[in-house]
Scaffold this motif. Structure first.
Motif, short mmCIF file in Angstrom:
data_model
loop_
_atom_site.label_atom_id
_atom_site.label_comp_id
_atom_site.label_asym_id
_atom_site.label_seq_id
_atom_site.Cartn_x
_atom_site.Cartn_y
_atom_site.Cartn_z
N GLU A 3 50.05 32.14 82.16
CA GLU A 3 49.28 32.89 81.16
C GLU A 3 49.91 34.27 80.89
O GLU A 3 49.69 34.85 79.82
CB GLU A 3 47.83 33.06 81.61
N ASP A 4 50.68 34.78 81.83
CA ASP A 4 51.38 36.05 81.63
C ASP A 4 52.69 35.84 80.86
O ASP A 4 53.05 36.66 80.02
CB ASP A 4 51.73 36.69 82.98
N ILE A 5 53.39 34.75 81.17
CA ILE A 5 54.74 34.54 80.62
C ILE A 5 54.73 33.85 79.26
O ILE A 5 55.54 34.16 78.38
CB ILE A 5 55.61 33.74 81.63
N LEU A 6 53.82 32.91 79.05
CA LEU A 6 53.79 32.16 77.78
C LEU A 6 53.66 33.06 76.55
O LEU A 6 54.38 32.84 75.56
CB LEU A 6 52.70 31.09 77.81
N PRO A 7 52.79 34.07 76.54
CA PRO A 7 52.72 34.93 75.36
C PRO A 7 54.02 35.68 75.08
O PRO A 7 54.37 35.92 73.92
CB PRO A 7 51.58 35.91 75.68
N ILE A 8 54.74 36.02 76.13
CA ILE A 8 56.03 36.69 75.95
C ILE A 8 57.03 35.72 75.33
O ILE A 8 57.77 36.07 74.41
CB ILE A 8 56.54 37.25 77.30
N MET A 9 57.04 34.49 75.82
CA MET A 9 57.91 33.47 75.25
C MET A 9 57.58 33.25 73.77
O MET A 9 58.49 33.20 72.92
CB MET A 9 57.78 32.16 76.02
N ASP A 10 56.29 33.15 73.48
CA ASP A 10 55.86 32.95 72.08
C ASP A 10 56.31 34.11 71.20
O ASP A 10 56.75 33.90 70.07
CB ASP A 10 54.34 32.78 72.01
N ILE A 47 60.07 33.86 70.53
CA ILE A 47 60.34 32.80 69.55
C ILE A 47 59.96 33.28 68.15
O ILE A 47 60.74 33.12 67.20
CB ILE A 47 59.58 31.51 69.93
N HIS A 48 58.78 33.86 68.02
CA HIS A 48 58.29 34.34 66.73
C HIS A 48 59.23 35.40 66.13
O HIS A 48 59.64 35.30 64.97
CB HIS A 48 56.87 34.90 66.89
N LEU A 49 59.53 36.42 66.93
CA LEU A 49 60.38 37.50 66.42
C LEU A 49 61.80 37.01 66.14
O LEU A 49 62.44 37.46 65.19
CB LEU A 49 60.41 38.66 67.42
N ASN A 50 62.28 36.07 66.93
CA ASN A 50 63.61 35.52 66.68
C ASN A 50 63.66 34.82 65.32
O ASN A 50 64.62 34.97 64.57
CB ASN A 50 64.00 34.56 67.80
N LYS A 51 62.61 34.05 65.02
CA LYS A 51 62.55 33.38 63.71
C LYS A 51 62.56 34.40 62.57
O LYS A 51 63.24 34.21 61.56
CB LYS A 51 61.31 32.49 63.62
N ILE A 52 61.81 35.47 62.73
CA ILE A 52 61.77 36.51 61.69
C ILE A 52 63.14 37.14 61.50
O ILE A 52 63.61 37.29 60.37
CB ILE A 52 60.72 37.57 62.05
N LEU A 53 63.81 37.47 62.60
CA LEU A 53 65.12 38.09 62.50
C LEU A 53 66.15 37.13 61.92
O LEU A 53 66.99 37.55 61.11
CB LEU A 53 65.55 38.62 63.87
N GLU A 54 66.08 35.87 62.31
CA GLU A 54 67.01 34.89 61.74
C GLU A 54 66.79 34.74 60.24
O GLU A 54 67.74 34.59 59.47
CB GLU A 54 66.85 33.53 62.43
N SER A 55 65.54 34.78 59.81
CA SER A 55 65.24 34.64 58.38
C SER A 55 65.79 35.83 57.58
O SER A 55 66.10 35.69 56.40
CB SER A 55 63.74 34.50 58.14
N GLN A 56 65.92 36.98 58.23
CA GLN A 56 66.44 38.15 57.53
C GLN A 56 67.94 38.04 57.28
O GLN A 56 68.45 38.70 56.37
CB GLN A 56 66.15 39.42 58.34
N GLU A 57 68.62 37.23 58.04
CA GLU A 57 70.04 37.01 57.79
C GLU A 57 70.27 36.26 56.49
O GLU A 57 71.28 36.44 55.84
CB GLU A 57 70.67 36.22 58.95
N GLU A 58 69.30 35.46 56.11
CA GLU A 58 69.43 34.64 54.90
C GLU A 58 69.13 35.45 53.64
O GLU A 58 69.44 35.01 52.55
CB GLU A 58 68.48 33.45 54.99
N VAL A 59 68.53 36.64 53.81
CA VAL A 59 68.15 37.45 52.65
C VAL A 59 69.34 38.15 52.08
O VAL A 59 70.25 38.56 52.69
CB VAL A 59 67.05 38.48 53.05
#
Length: 159
Positions: A137-144, A147-159
Motif C-alpha cells: 500500500e506504500d509502494i503501489l501509489p509510487i509505482m502508479d 507510470i503516470h508521469l512517465n506517460k505524460i513526459l513521453e507524450s511531450q516528446e511527440e509534441v
C-alpha cells in the motif's frame, strides 16, 4: 557580488561536505565490494559497510524504469523474497521517501509485485540506522505515479 561573508562560508562548507560525501561513498562501495569489514561501531559508515557486507549486497546499482525515472541505490539485494535497499547519508539531508522510490523503481524494472515480497529500507545517517518496512500500500501509489508521469513526459516528446 551578492554574497556576504556568511553566504560565502556557507557555500564553501556545502561544497566541501559534498566532496567528502562523494569520497566516502566511493570508499564505502569499494570496501563493501572487497568484503572488508569495519570495526563494530555505531559510527554511520562502519554500520553501513558491515551491514551491506553481511547481507551480501551489491553497491551503486542503477534502477532504471525509463530515461525519465531512474536512480542509483547505494546498496541493494534481492534474495529469499526480500528486497533490501540501504542508503548512506553523510550530510544533513536524506529521507526515507527516496528509498521508497527506489523500491518502486526496482519493482517496475523487474516486474515484481510489492505485495508478494518483503521490503526493508535502511537509512544510515548521523550514527543511527533508520529502518522502514513499507507495505504494498506504500509502494503501489509510487509505482502508479511513476507510470503516470512517465506517460505524460513521453507524450511531450511527440509534441
Amino acid at each position: 557580488l551578492r554574497y556576504d561573508d556568511e553566504k560565502a562560508i556557507s557555500v564553501f562548507r556545502k561544497k566541501k561536505a559534498k566532496e567528502i560525501g562523494t569520497r566516502l561513498h566511493a570508499w564505502a562501495a569499494e570496501t563493501i565490494d572487497l568484503g572488508i569489514k569495519q570495526p563494530r561501531s555505531k559510527q554511520t559508515i562502519c554500520s553501513y559497510v558491515n551491514d551491506a557486507i553481511g547481507f551480501k549486497m551489491s553497491t551503486e546499482v542503477i534502477l532504471f524504469y525509463s530515461k525519465y525515472f531512474f536512480g542509483t541505490a547505494d546498496a541493494i539485494s534481492f534474495r529469499n523474497n526480500t528486497l533490501r535497499i540501504h542508503d548512506l547519508k553523510t550530510g544533513e539531508s536524506g529521507h526515507m521517501e527516496q528509498l521508497m522510490v527506489y523500491a518502486a523503481l526496482f519493482c517496475l524494472e523487474y516486474k515484481v509485485k510489492p505485495g508478494e515480497i518483503d521490503i526493508e529500507l535502511r537509512l544510515y545517517k548521523n550514527d543511527e540506522v533508520i529502518v522502514h518496512n513499507p507495505t504494498a500500500e506504500d509502494i503501489l501509489p509510487i509505482m502508479d505515479k511513476i507510470i503516470h508521469l512517465n506517460k505524460i513526459l513521453e507524450s511531450q516528446e511527440e509534441v
